[in-house]
Motif scaffolding. Structure first.
Motif, PDB file in Angstrom:
ATOM      1  N   LYS A  54       0.816  -1.122  -0.020  1.00 40.30           N
ATOM      2  CA  LYS A  54      -0.011   0.064  -0.096  1.00 40.30           C
ATOM      3  C   LYS A  54       0.874   1.252   0.157  1.00 40.30           C
ATOM      4  O   LYS A  54       1.875   1.341   0.587  1.00 40.30           O
ATOM      5  CB  LYS A  54      -0.877  -0.100   1.324  1.00 40.30           C
ATOM      6  CG  LYS A  54      -2.325  -0.806   0.909  1.00 40.30           C
ATOM      7  CD  LYS A  54      -3.135  -0.563   2.323  1.00 40.30           C
ATOM      8  CE  LYS A  54      -4.515  -1.245   2.107  1.00 40.30           C
ATOM      9  NZ  LYS A  54      -5.174  -0.653   1.119  1.00 40.30           N
ATOM     10  N   GLY A  55       0.454   2.279  -0.695  1.00 40.49           N
ATOM     11  CA  GLY A  55       1.114   3.483  -0.636  1.00 40.49           C
ATOM     12  C   GLY A  55       2.520   3.458  -1.624  1.00 40.49           C
ATOM     13  O   GLY A  55       3.159   4.449  -1.699  1.00 40.49           O
ATOM     14  N   TYR A  79       4.727   3.340  -4.871  1.00 39.97           N
ATOM     15  CA  TYR A  79       4.533   4.324  -6.369  1.00 39.97           C
ATOM     16  C   TYR A  79       5.594   3.862  -7.259  1.00 39.97           C
ATOM     17  O   TYR A  79       6.863   4.056  -6.725  1.00 39.97           O
ATOM     18  CB  TYR A  79       4.307   5.690  -6.154  1.00 39.97           C
ATOM     19  CG  TYR A  79       3.573   6.373  -7.551  1.00 39.97           C
ATOM     20  CD1 TYR A  79       2.474   6.010  -8.058  1.00 39.97           C
ATOM     21  CD2 TYR A  79       4.473   7.211  -8.381  1.00 39.97           C
ATOM     22  CE1 TYR A  79       1.919   6.547  -9.283  1.00 39.97           C
ATOM     23  CE2 TYR A  79       3.992   7.754  -9.482  1.00 39.97           C
ATOM     24  CZ  TYR A  79       2.817   7.283  -9.991  1.00 39.97           C
ATOM     25  OH  TYR A  79       2.261   7.990 -10.985  1.00 39.97           O
ATOM     26  N   SER A 122       0.222   0.377  -8.782  1.00 37.35           N
ATOM     27  CA  SER A 122      -0.184   0.941  -7.551  1.00 37.35           C
ATOM     28  C   SER A 122      -1.409   1.105  -7.414  1.00 37.35           C
ATOM     29  O   SER A 122      -2.431   1.275  -8.401  1.00 37.35           O
ATOM     30  CB  SER A 122       0.696   2.456  -7.721  1.00 37.35           C
ATOM     31  OG  SER A 122       2.087   2.405  -7.746  1.00 37.35           O
ATOM     32  N   SER A 181      -4.656   6.564  -6.244  1.00 34.44           N
ATOM     33  CA  SER A 181      -4.148   7.716  -5.435  1.00 34.44           C
ATOM     34  C   SER A 181      -4.028   9.000  -6.301  1.00 34.44           C
ATOM     35  O   SER A 181      -4.309   8.972  -7.291  1.00 34.44           O
ATOM     36  CB  SER A 181      -2.525   7.317  -4.970  1.00 34.44           C
ATOM     37  OG  SER A 181      -1.787   7.478  -6.075  1.00 34.44           O
ATOM     38  N   GLY A 211       5.391   7.704  -1.876  1.00 30.65           N
ATOM     39  CA  GLY A 211       4.338   7.015  -1.057  1.00 30.65           C
ATOM     40  C   GLY A 211       4.415   7.853   0.232  1.00 30.65           C
ATOM     41  O   GLY A 211       3.325   7.598   1.243  1.00 30.65           O
ATOM     42  N   TYR A 234      -1.701  12.734   0.834  1.00 26.75           N
ATOM     43  CA  TYR A 234      -0.957  13.322  -0.109  1.00 26.75           C
ATOM     44  C   TYR A 234      -1.352  14.863  -0.076  1.00 26.75           C
ATOM     45  O   TYR A 234      -0.407  15.641  -0.626  1.00 26.75           O
ATOM     46  CB  TYR A 234      -0.651  12.579  -1.526  1.00 26.75           C
ATOM     47  CG  TYR A 234       0.080  13.334  -2.261  1.00 26.75           C
ATOM     48  CD1 TYR A 234       1.421  13.089  -2.312  1.00 26.75           C
ATOM     49  CD2 TYR A 234      -0.142  13.946  -3.590  1.00 26.75           C
ATOM     50  CE1 TYR A 234       2.420  13.649  -3.007  1.00 26.75           C
ATOM     51  CE2 TYR A 234       0.610  14.462  -4.332  1.00 26.75           C
ATOM     52  CZ  TYR A 234       2.216  14.177  -4.238  1.00 26.75           C
ATOM     53  OH  TYR A 234       2.905  14.953  -5.080  1.00 26.75           O
TER      54      TYR A 234
END
Length: 788
Positions: free
Chosen positions: A419-420, A422, A433, A436, A535, A732
């Protein structure tokens, strides 16, 4: 501390370099000083000689003062008439940085007196050593003064002049004008005038001075007559006019740079609705760990005596690329060599030495017995696209998934990740990914995979902790504290813990559900080892990543081979190929050549980019195992890895990378102080506990973790990341770190500031791998002012 490029509105400062010794630098400087006194009677004219050797009565500054009447000054005078590095040996001199600071202070003092011109004359030729032995061309580079270049009029002078000019040009100096004496025998002025004209530089040839007389009085009279006559020549007046024009043009260009950019440039990762010229950083040059930026002037007043440029700490290491500092002359020379030897040559079916040497060097440095092949591309996102193609093809061939994606007969294959994470901005990498802010508004985006949540490592109130994600405390175990960061990374010792068993159970049950119940197919595990960059600079529990890779490789009931030989050959991938995205963390960012080594795993495919060329040119290397490579062998071209671009394995990038990797590999001595700070006094709980350290001092990191606005801190290698409290949960898109970012950029401590990047509520700082302890501690001082 950092020195700014020497640029003022009111003070025209020039550096007089010579193609060689005895080419007439001091005579030319004297002529210019006299002419300037006549041309600008109300202004100041100064001559500065930083280092002089030989008898004091024959010193250059005395000659200039005698025949021009200008104010002169010499900072270091050595009586022995030899090279400065030899003459200075008996004396205890300050380091180069202190001498450079003294020069800058002297120039600033001139600027504060009145408008005018200063000529700074070097000693000997372009590469003559300074007292410390540093080449002058490198020593004076932080000042980046425009150059008055005195060419060599003598036999052989064309060669020495061109060579000296190229040395200056390669280092980013601007040569304003060229001067030399006329010599009817060799006529160097005619040749060099045409040569420099092709570079947009004007050449001025002047009459030769009189032959030196034995009688000091007669010699002085002859020189006085010479200066009086030549000073009035049109050529001298024209050169001064040109220099004044170029100075004004440089100031105007720098001050309008942001306005012009705001009209024509489309910036990456930038919401232009919030942008204005005042938010654009105008960069004049860069050196070491610092940009040289146009100093903000919020009042709009013209501050004549104030320098226009200030050093700005490159707090993101120029988006994570800087490994060996800006304007590194070793890398510049390597690039020049490769450009001169090859230019660019196509790579399909051919080979050149830099590409092969780099591949062999890189594989040796990574020290992963699985990796045998290197595929080149131009950036990290492309390198990850290639890695994904490799992994998915290898899995499809082994498991017989087959089919044709275009006809719709192909089976949907995803990836496993974190998770998170990139992995880049190209469409294929983007699909690896979860949704997001980076990808959810990209029309072709389809997140194809499953992303595990995982425990985070962070320092809270002075203690290193491993925190499970919210909602997974029962599956992954409660939070735990550790005596040191090294203890967190002691994977071998922690593998015997109940936490390791919890991780295995959670990962297995999740995979059982995805593969057995939901009938999903996965072709690769993709993860950034240790730290997730884009991330949010998240430090992942290394035990979790180790366990995830181990479970995937050792659970045949989930990934049963359909037609593989049994047992599999050594270093053949099992389960699914494991891909480590070391674009950010690889090549010594964390103090090791391969960050995956912290996890005690050998990936099947690994990608390196950011630090690969030390921060000079774009290049990426995707390294793969032989078993992955073999999946692309076949009868027709369709089976090959059909990926590449026109500049694949460009020789300049490969040569620079080869030099950069060697330089980075030899930095153990430079990091001794940083390592000592983190490791001294730390009792290692087990014999397997690794050495984990940071450029950022241990006490400073602890102090930051106690700041009232700080939720947590991480520090490892050259990375420092500070998570600020934000109760909005904006992620983010959070603005929690923006205020700190602005304060760092507006700091006026010691006339320099810090340019930092934010990732939501996370503000991070990063240095090059060559950053000195002095620089890091100074940056920490500014951070204390802002946060503590």
């Amino acid at each position: 501390m950092p020195i700014g490029s020497a640029l003022w509105r009111s003070l025209r400062a020039y550096q007089v370099y010579g193609a060689n010794t005895d080419v007439g630098k001091t005579i030319m400087a004297t002529l210019l000083c006299r002419a300037l006194e006549r041309r600008f009677p109300g202004e100041g004219v100064w001559y500065l000689k930083p280092v002089s050797t030989g008898l004091r009565e024959e010193a250059d500054d005395r000659h200039v003062a005698r025949f021009s009447g200008s104010s002169t000054h010499c900072l270091f005078q050595f009586d022995e008439p030899v090279s400065p590095h030899i003459a200075a040996r008996p004396f205890r001199l300050p380091p180069d940085s202190s001498i450079l600071q003294k020069i800058f202070t002297q120039l600033s003092d001139y600027a504060s007196i009145s408008p005018g011109t200063v000529l700074l004359e070097t000693a000997g030729g372009v590469h003559s050593p300074t007292p410390s032995g540093t080449s002058q061309a490198d020593f004076y580079r932080p000042l980046r003064l425009p150059v008055v270049f005195v060419a060599d009029h003598r036999l052989g002078g064309v060669s020495t002049s061109v060579s000296a000019f190229e040395s200056l040009h390669m280092r980013g100096y601007d040569v304003d004008s060229v001067m030399l004496f006329r010599d009817t025998r060799y006529q160097n002025d005619e040749y060099l005038s045409e040569f420099f004209k092709n570079h947009g530089i004007s050449t001025f040839s002047l009459p030769s001075p009189p032959v030196r007389r034995d009688c000091a009085r007669e010699d002085g009279e002859a020189m006085a007559e010479y200066y009086e006559r030549v000073t009035k020549l049109d050529e001298v007046d024209e050169m001064i006019s040109l220099s004044v024009t170029r100075h004004k043009a440089r100031v105007e260009s720098l001050e309008t740079l942001a306005n012009r950019a705001n009209k024509h440039i489309w910036y990456p990762f930038t919401q232009h609705g919030d942008m204005s010229p005042s938010s654009i950083m105008a960069i004049d040059s860069a050196h070491g760990d610092f940009f040289q930026t146009c100093k903000p002037n919020p009042s709009g007043r013209t501050l004549e005596a104030s320098t226009l440029i200030q050093p700005t700490f490159d707090g993101s290491a120029s988006w994570w690329t800087q490994g060996l500092g800006h304007a590194n002359p070793t890398l510049s020379l390597a690039a020049s060599y490769a450009a001169g030897r090859y230019g660019h040559v196509m790579f399909a079916g051919g080979i050149h030495e830099p590409a092969l040497s780099l591949a062999e060097l890189l594989l040796k440095a990574i020290n992963n017995p699985r990796l045998q092949r290197v595929f080149y591309s131009d950036n990290g996102s492309s390198g990850m696209e290639i890695a994904i193609k490799m992994g998915l093809r290898a899995a499809s061939v082994r498991y017989g998934w087959g089919g044709d994606s275009c006809s719709g007969s192909g089976e949907e294959v995803g990836i496993l990740g974190l998770k998170g994470s990139y992995h880049g901005d190209t469409l294929g990498a983007m699909d690896c990914s979860e949704p997001s802010a980076f990808n959810r508004k990209v029309e072709w985006y389809r997140g194809r995979g499953f992303w595990f949540d995982y425990p985070r490592v962070k320092m809270i109130k002075g203690t290193w902790v491993v925190e499970p994600p919210e909602g997974l405390e029962d599956e992954l175990g409660p939070g735990a504290s550790f005596a040191s960061l090294g203890a967190v990374f002691d994977v071998e010792a922690r593998k015997r813990s109940c936490r390791d068993r919890s991780y295995k159970k959670y990962i297995l049950s999740t995979l059982e559900r995805l593969i057995k119940e939901e009938r999903k197919r996965f072709g690769a595990l993709v993860m950034e080892p240790v730290v997730l960059g884009a991330g949010g600079m998240v430090l992942v529990d290394p035990l979790f990543q180790h366990t995830l890779a181990t479970v995937i490789r050792s659970t045949p009931r989930l990934f049963p081979p359909s037609s593989s030989p049994s047992p599999l050959p050594l270093n053949t991938w099992t389960g699914i190929p494991i891909i480590t995205d070391e674009v950010f963390t690889g090549l010594y960012r964390l103090g090791r050549p391969a960050s995956s080594s912290f996890l005690h795993i050998h990936p099947d495919i690994s990608v390196y980019a950011k630090l690969l060329t030390g921060g000079l040119v774009p290049l990426c290397a995707t390294a793969a195992s032989e078993s992955v490579f073999e999946a692309f062998l076949g009868e027709g071209k369709e089976s090959a890895l059909l990926h590449g671009h026109s500049y694949t394995a460009h020789a300049v990038g490969c040569k620079v990378a080869e030099v950069a990797v060697r330089e980075l590999a030899g930095m153990e001595e430079a990091w001794k102080g940083f390592r000592k700070d983190w490791l001294e006094g730390t009792s290692r709980a087990s014999s397997t506990e690794p050495e984990v350290w940071s450029h950022w001092s241990k006490n400073f990191v602890g102090e930051l973790s106690h700041a009232k606005d700080v939720e947590s801190v991480i520090a490892i290698g050259s990375i420092l990341a500070i998570s600020l409290h934000d109760h909005t949960g904006a992620g983010y898109t959070s603005t929690a770190a923006n205020a700190v970012q602005k304060k760092l950029f507006s700091s006026t401590r010691a006339n320099w500031n810090i340019h930092a990047r934010v990732l939501g509520n996370v503000l991070y700082l990063m240095a090059s791998q060559t950053a000195s302890e002095e620089t890091i501690r100074a940056v920490e001082g500014v951070m204390r002012d802002v946060l503590l």
